[in-house]
Design an enzyme around this catalytic site. Structure first.
Site, mmCIF file in Angstrom:
data_model
loop_
_atom_site.group_PDB
_atom_site.id
_atom_site.type_symbol
_atom_site.label_atom_id
_atom_site.label_comp_id
_atom_site.label_asym_id
_atom_site.label_seq_id
_atom_site.Cartn_x
_atom_site.Cartn_y
_atom_site.Cartn_z
ATOM 1 N N TYR A 144 0.841 -1.203 0.000
ATOM 2 C CA TYR A 144 0.000 0.000 0.000
ATOM 3 C C TYR A 144 0.879 1.258 0.000
ATOM 4 O O TYR A 144 0.753 2.120 -0.868
ATOM 5 C CB TYR A 144 -0.902 -0.031 1.229
ATOM 6 N N LYS A 148 1.382 3.480 -3.248
ATOM 7 C CA LYS A 148 0.895 4.868 -3.303
ATOM 8 C C LYS A 148 2.043 5.838 -3.597
ATOM 9 O O LYS A 148 1.850 6.862 -4.258
ATOM 10 C CB LYS A 148 0.236 5.244 -1.972
ATOM 11 N N ARG A 185 -10.877 -1.061 9.804
ATOM 12 C CA ARG A 185 -10.211 0.136 10.332
ATOM 13 C C ARG A 185 -10.741 0.447 11.728
ATOM 14 O O ARG A 185 -11.798 -0.040 12.134
ATOM 15 C CB ARG A 185 -10.411 1.312 9.371
ATOM 16 N N GLY A 206 -2.268 0.890 22.852
ATOM 17 C CA GLY A 206 -3.273 1.915 22.535
ATOM 18 C C GLY A 206 -2.747 3.335 22.670
ATOM 19 O O GLY A 206 -3.517 4.291 22.668
ATOM 20 N N GLN A 208 -0.610 4.641 20.484
ATOM 21 C CA GLN A 208 -0.358 5.216 19.151
ATOM 22 C C GLN A 208 -1.443 6.239 18.826
ATOM 23 O O GLN A 208 -2.574 6.104 19.312
ATOM 24 C CB GLN A 208 -0.264 4.113 18.074
HETATM 25 P P1 NAD Z 1 -12.634 1.645 0.288
HETATM 26 O O1 NAD Z 1 -11.910 0.352 0.413
HETATM 27 O O2 NAD Z 1 -13.964 1.781 0.942
HETATM 28 O O3 NAD Z 1 -12.825 2.023 -1.248
HETATM 29 C C1 NAD Z 1 -11.958 1.641 -2.280
HETATM 30 C C2 NAD Z 1 -12.808 1.295 -3.500
HETATM 31 O O4 NAD Z 1 -11.935 0.928 -4.579
HETATM 32 C C3 NAD Z 1 -13.736 0.100 -3.265
HETATM 33 O O5 NAD Z 1 -15.025 0.392 -3.742
HETATM 34 C C4 NAD Z 1 -13.086 -1.020 -4.053
HETATM 35 O O6 NAD Z 1 -14.009 -2.000 -4.475
HETATM 36 C C5 NAD Z 1 -12.441 -0.247 -5.187
HETATM 37 N N1 NAD Z 1 -11.323 -0.944 -5.823
HETATM 38 C C6 NAD Z 1 -10.280 -1.550 -5.221
HETATM 39 N N2 NAD Z 1 -9.446 -2.073 -6.137
HETATM 40 C C7 NAD Z 1 -9.972 -1.780 -7.360
HETATM 41 C C8 NAD Z 1 -9.591 -2.045 -8.696
HETATM 42 N N3 NAD Z 1 -8.459 -2.713 -8.977
HETATM 43 N N4 NAD Z 1 -10.379 -1.597 -9.705
HETATM 44 C C9 NAD Z 1 -11.525 -0.930 -9.444
HETATM 45 N N5 NAD Z 1 -11.945 -0.634 -8.189
HETATM 46 C C10 NAD Z 1 -11.171 -1.063 -7.163
HETATM 47 O O7 NAD Z 1 -11.627 2.768 0.802
HETATM 48 P P2 NAD Z 1 -11.837 4.347 0.983
HETATM 49 O O8 NAD Z 1 -11.622 4.663 2.408
HETATM 50 O O9 NAD Z 1 -13.064 4.799 0.317
HETATM 51 O O10 NAD Z 1 -10.563 4.885 0.199
HETATM 52 C C11 NAD Z 1 -10.666 5.441 -1.101
HETATM 53 C C12 NAD Z 1 -9.306 5.937 -1.552
HETATM 54 O O11 NAD Z 1 -8.827 6.932 -0.647
HETATM 55 C C13 NAD Z 1 -8.251 4.846 -1.606
HETATM 56 O O12 NAD Z 1 -7.427 5.061 -2.741
HETATM 57 C C14 NAD Z 1 -7.462 5.059 -0.332
HETATM 58 O O13 NAD Z 1 -6.142 4.626 -0.470
HETATM 59 C C15 NAD Z 1 -7.560 6.561 -0.165
HETATM 60 N N6 NAD Z 1 -7.395 6.931 1.255
HETATM 61 C C16 NAD Z 1 -8.403 6.750 2.155
HETATM 62 C C17 NAD Z 1 -8.193 7.088 3.478
HETATM 63 C C18 NAD Z 1 -9.273 6.941 4.518
HETATM 64 O O14 NAD Z 1 -8.997 7.167 5.694
HETATM 65 N N7 NAD Z 1 -10.491 6.601 4.200
HETATM 66 C C19 NAD Z 1 -6.960 7.608 3.890
HETATM 67 C C20 NAD Z 1 -5.954 7.746 2.946
HETATM 68 C C21 NAD Z 1 -6.188 7.428 1.629
HETATM 69 N N1 UDP Z 2 -6.337 -0.338 15.681
HETATM 70 C C1 UDP Z 2 -6.734 -0.840 16.918
HETATM 71 N N2 UDP Z 2 -7.776 -1.703 16.954
HETATM 72 C C2 UDP Z 2 -8.477 -2.071 15.851
HETATM 73 C C3 UDP Z 2 -8.083 -1.544 14.588
HETATM 74 C C4 UDP Z 2 -7.001 -0.689 14.547
HETATM 75 O O1 UDP Z 2 -6.141 -0.519 17.960
HETATM 76 O O2 UDP Z 2 -9.439 -2.846 15.975
HETATM 77 C C5 UDP Z 2 -5.215 0.626 15.627
HETATM 78 C C6 UDP Z 2 -4.143 0.282 14.598
HETATM 79 O O3 UDP Z 2 -3.164 -0.557 15.167
HETATM 80 C C7 UDP Z 2 -3.606 1.656 14.254
HETATM 81 C C8 UDP Z 2 -4.797 2.586 14.446
HETATM 82 O O4 UDP Z 2 -5.744 1.862 15.220
HETATM 83 O O5 UDP Z 2 -2.596 2.034 15.170
HETATM 84 C C9 UDP Z 2 -5.438 2.999 13.134
HETATM 85 O O6 UDP Z 2 -5.662 1.838 12.384
HETATM 86 P P1 UDP Z 2 -6.458 1.826 10.998
HETATM 87 O O7 UDP Z 2 -6.398 0.425 10.493
HETATM 88 O O8 UDP Z 2 -7.785 2.452 11.176
HETATM 89 O O9 UDP Z 2 -5.643 2.806 10.040
HETATM 90 P P2 UDP Z 2 -4.093 3.090 9.741
HETATM 91 O O10 UDP Z 2 -3.937 4.506 10.104
HETATM 92 O O11 UDP Z 2 -3.232 2.203 10.587
HETATM 93 O O12 UDP Z 2 -3.947 2.797 8.309
#
Ligand code: NAD
Ligand code: UDP
Ligand code: UDP
Length: 314
Positions: A144, A148, A185, A206, A208
């Site tokens: 990941y 990215k 998450r 906990g 972090q």
């Molecule tokens: P999510 O997992 O709910 O959504 C991702 C979507 O992408 C899903 O609908 C999945 O089916 C689709 N997908 C995955 N692989 C695919 C592929 N090969 N082709 C077509 N579709 C595909 O996650 P999210 O939280 O909605 O995240 C969306 C984007 O934002 C991601 O790129 C993620 O890395 C980025 N992002 C999210 C967060 C967050 O906290 N939510 C933080 C940082 C970055």
């Molecule tokens: N975490 C936790 N319990 C859970 C899921 C996550 O304590 O059931 C912690 C995890 O170890 C991390 C933080 O919560 O330190 C955020 O995790 P998440 O998977 O939401 O996102 P990240 O920022 O790590 O991608």
């Protein structure tokens, strides 16, 4: 009417983005392979004549005609992106190449949903965009994080080499309604566990930290960024700079759900960042944006959503 492509549009963030773009009167093509997304997330949009869904995996080429592309396709939860790590790298890298190739052919503006994970387990706190990060290239999060990072490289190379209009948004932890109950998450885990009065799983001690942004704030920033002038490429951090430990989060969720759950301490996963908090000075200056929704208010909305999903009466 402007034609916009949203990849990953049936996911958590993507479905909110599609709704908001439709609300603004745009013509939206949502592409998703349902790896972590769902039909339920877009069910309210399907009947809208300005919304179109295509089941497609972005690791394969895509030939459509659009003016703007939001590239969100990629599982975001560690549990899901580590389930098939090779596919995660392919989605990030091949997916970015295909969407950039598409943007190049049709001269579309393209926004990349990048992540705070590009900073890894950071030694600089809070993280400004100028920090290059501390990322393990061979660990279980690397598919990941490095995927990215490589996508960011591709975006900036297409910008330098082919003069593409790019926007690279580094998203910090975002939460809200439409997260999947088994997303894995921390916010969805804690809320679902608290509502079911099951043990709250704290990884490590906990201590972090994370900073949590409510989805409406994040989507507002994303659309503002897409509409900036061409010379604004980013990367730009977007997130909520208020930082919490996971123990504090667990206590708040238990209070808001009046839960009888007990804490259950589990091993800390490898390479789990110890602290994370965005420096959002650039977003404030360039987008005129800062998050408005306090964690407690956003959690209440999210808890309300999960009660409905889990069929728990209040
Ligand atoms: P999510 O997992 O709910 O959504 C991702 C979507 O992408 C899903 O609908 C999945 O089916 C689709 N997908 C995955 N692989 C695919 C592929 N090969 N082709 C077509 N579709 C595909 O996650 P999210 O939280 O909605 O995240 C969306 C984007 O934002 C991601 O790129 C993620 O890395 C980025 N992002 C999210 C967060 C967050 O906290 N939510 C933080 C940082 C970055
Ligand atoms: N975490 C936790 N319990 C859970 C899921 C996550 O304590 O059931 C912690 C995890 O170890 C991390 C933080 O919560 O330190 C955020 O995790 P998440 O998977 O939401 O996102 P990240 O920022 O790590 O991608
Ligand atoms: N591509 C796509 N849709 C398009 C144009 C290109 O999916 O409308 C993909 C195609 O698979 C190509 C990739 O994007 O390999 C990169 O395109 P680019 O034009 O940069 O490179 P090339 O075609 O020379 O490989």
């Amino acid at each position: 009417m402007k034609k916009v492509l949203v990849t990953g549009g049936a996911g958590f963030l993507g479905s909110h983005l599609c709704s908001q773009l439709i609300h603004q009167g745009l013509d939206v093509l949502c592409v998703d392979n349902f790896y972590t997304g769902s039909k339920a997330n877009i069910k309210d949009l399907i009947a809208n004549p300005n919304f179109e869904f295509m089941r497609h995996d972005v690791t394969f080429p895509l030939y459509v005609e659009v003016e703007e592309i939001y590239n969100l396709a990629c599982p975001a939860s560690p549990v899901h992106y580590q389930f098939d790590p090779v596919q995660t790298t392919k989605t990030n890298v091949h997916g970015a190449i295909n969407m950039l190739g598409l943007a190049k052919r049709v001269q579309a503006k393209i926004l990349q949903a990048s992540t705070s994970e590009v900073y890894g387990d950071p030694e600089v706190h809070p993280q400004p965009e100028s920090y290059w990060g501390k990322v393990n290239p061979i660990g279980i999060r690397s598919c990941y994080d490095e995927g990215k990072r490589c996508a960011e490289t591709l975006f900036f190379d297409y910008w330098r080499q082919h003069q593409l209009q790019i926007k690279v948004q580094r998203i910090f932890n975002t939460y809200g309604p439409k997260m999947h109950p088994n997303d894995g998450r921390v916010i969805s885990n804690f809320i679902v566990q608290a509502l079911k009065n099951e043990p709250i799983t704290i990884y490590g001690q906990g201590q972090q930290t994370r900073s949590f942004c409510y989805v409406d704030d994040l989507i507002e920033a994303m659309i503002l960024f897409m509409n900036t002038p061409d010379d604004i490429t980013g990367p730009i951090n977007t997130g909520n700079p208020i930082e919490f430990t996971m123990l504090e989060l667990a206590e708040l969720v238990m209070k808001l759900t009046s839960s009888k759950s007990k804490l259950s301490f589990k091993p800390l996963p490898a390479d789990d960042p110890q602290q994370r908090k965005p420096d959002i000075t650039l977003a404030k200056n360039v987008l005129g944006w800062e998050p408005k929704v306090a964690l407690e208010d956003g959690l209440k909305e999210t808890i309300h959503y999960f009660k409905n999903v889990l069929n728990i009466s209040s």
